[in-house]
Design a protein around this motif. Structure first.
Motif, PDB file in Angstrom:
ATOM      1  N   GLN A 187       0.819  -1.214   0.000  1.00  0.00           N
ATOM      2  CA  GLN A 187       0.000   0.000   0.000  1.00  0.00           C
ATOM      3  C   GLN A 187       0.853   1.264   0.000  1.00  0.00           C
ATOM      4  O   GLN A 187       0.388   2.319  -0.393  1.00  0.00           O
ATOM      5  CB  GLN A 187      -0.967   0.008   1.192  1.00  0.00           C
ATOM      6  N   PHE A 188       2.109   1.163   0.421  1.00  0.00           N
ATOM      7  CA  PHE A 188       2.992   2.337   0.455  1.00  0.00           C
ATOM      8  C   PHE A 188       3.673   2.617  -0.879  1.00  0.00           C
ATOM      9  O   PHE A 188       4.307   3.654  -1.040  1.00  0.00           O
ATOM     10  CB  PHE A 188       4.069   2.182   1.531  1.00  0.00           C
ATOM     11  N   ASP A 240       3.917   3.319  -5.049  1.00  0.00           N
ATOM     12  CA  ASP A 240       3.187   4.073  -6.060  1.00  0.00           C
ATOM     13  C   ASP A 240       2.301   3.128  -6.866  1.00  0.00           C
ATOM     14  O   ASP A 240       2.444   1.909  -6.792  1.00  0.00           O
ATOM     15  CB  ASP A 240       4.173   4.810  -6.972  1.00  0.00           C
ATOM     16  N   MET A 241       1.382   3.675  -7.647  1.00  0.00           N
ATOM     17  CA  MET A 241       0.445   2.856  -8.428  1.00  0.00           C
ATOM     18  C   MET A 241       1.154   1.988  -9.462  1.00  0.00           C
ATOM     19  O   MET A 241       0.580   1.016  -9.965  1.00  0.00           O
ATOM     20  CB  MET A 241      -0.615   3.733  -9.092  1.00  0.00           C
ATOM     21  N   ASP A 248      -7.138   1.973   4.606  1.00  0.00           N
ATOM     22  CA  ASP A 248      -6.405   2.916   5.439  1.00  0.00           C
ATOM     23  C   ASP A 248      -7.139   3.102   6.772  1.00  0.00           C
ATOM     24  O   ASP A 248      -8.158   2.449   7.028  1.00  0.00           O
ATOM     25  CB  ASP A 248      -6.180   4.244   4.705  1.00  0.00           C
ATOM     26  N   PHE A 279      -6.873   1.254   0.201  1.00  0.00           N
ATOM     27  CA  PHE A 279      -5.566   1.869   0.407  1.00  0.00           C
ATOM     28  C   PHE A 279      -4.658   1.668  -0.798  1.00  0.00           C
ATOM     29  O   PHE A 279      -4.275   0.548  -1.131  1.00  0.00           O
ATOM     30  CB  PHE A 279      -4.913   1.275   1.648  1.00  0.00           C
ATOM     31  N   GLY A 280      -4.288   2.788  -1.438  1.00  0.00           N
ATOM     32  CA  GLY A 280      -3.303   2.775  -2.516  1.00  0.00           C
ATOM     33  C   GLY A 280      -3.641   1.803  -3.630  1.00  0.00           C
ATOM     34  O   GLY A 280      -4.789   1.721  -4.085  1.00  0.00           O
ATOM     35  N   ALA A 281      -2.641   1.043  -4.043  1.00  0.00           N
ATOM     36  CA  ALA A 281      -2.807   0.103  -5.161  1.00  0.00           C
ATOM     37  C   ALA A 281      -3.384  -1.237  -4.732  1.00  0.00           C
ATOM     38  O   ALA A 281      -3.639  -2.092  -5.578  1.00  0.00           O
ATOM     39  CB  ALA A 281      -1.448  -0.122  -5.832  1.00  0.00           C
TER      40      ALA A 281
END
Length: 194
Positions: A98-99, A101-102, A126, A132-134
């Motif tokens: 999740q931290f 980049d896409m 999150d 959360f993210g990607a």
């Protein structure tokens, strides 16, 4: 229980795939990732392991679970860097997806398309209870998906929310039990509305 897929022997090309391990904080995602990667090493497969450079909670290089289970990894700043280190690998492990980049979605697809087993662990939501993210994209493209759960610290039910106990509007805030707790749906929404 996750049953590891078997590789077909005798073929010129290997089939790759993506496995995603998701859940809340304190649910055992990293523990399961480490377990799978150690089994791949026992099978004498070439394993490469990565984590985001920003995750220095337990160690700058190693991936460490809350139970202090440890495996060596390579910290990277961007998802594209992973491709630089995976040439001869059979298995690629990625923690805290999740931290990233896409671009991590394309990286995982490229790795799997080149015949590698890709095992990814990360938070699915999150601290606001939002995807959360990607991670939602990785979950959608994976062949194998394992969702693990924690225990609600308030009522003892199954927990899948990571509740932030301190006031802070930042999306990414590294921490442990001092900052986060696992909650079930009911307890999470009760605390969110209070």
């Amino acid at each position: 229980m996750f049953i590891e897929p078997k590789r077909q022997k005798g073929k010129d090309t290997k089939n790759g795939w993506i496995e995603v391990i998701s859940g809340s904080m304190f649910s055992g995602k990293t523990e399961e990732l480490i377990r799978r990667l150690k089994r791949a090493k026992i099978a004498k497969l070439n394993v490469e392991i990565f984590k985001p450079q920003i995750d220095t909670r337990y160690d700058e290089n190693d991936i460490v679970s809350h139970n202090q289970n440890v495996i060596r990894s390579t910290p990277v700043n961007t998802s594209e860097e992973i491709l630089l280190y995976t040439g001869a690998s059979d298995v690629v492990g990625i923690d805290e997806a999740q931290f990233f980049d896409m671009g991590i979605v394309d990286v995982c697809n490229k790795l799997a398309n080149s015949g590698k087993r890709v095992i990814v662990a990360g938070l699915d939501m999150d601290s606001n209870g939002k995807p959360f993210g990607a991670m939602p994209h990785l979950m959608a493209i994976s062949e194998y998906l394992t969702k693990v759960h924690a225990i609600c610290v308030d009522c003892g039910d199954i927990a899948h929310f990571s509740h932030r106990k301190v006031e802070n509007d930042k999306l990414v805030m590294l921490g442990e039990t001092d900052i986060y707790e696992a909650l079930c749906r009911k307890c999470f929404y009760e605390k969110a509305s209070s």
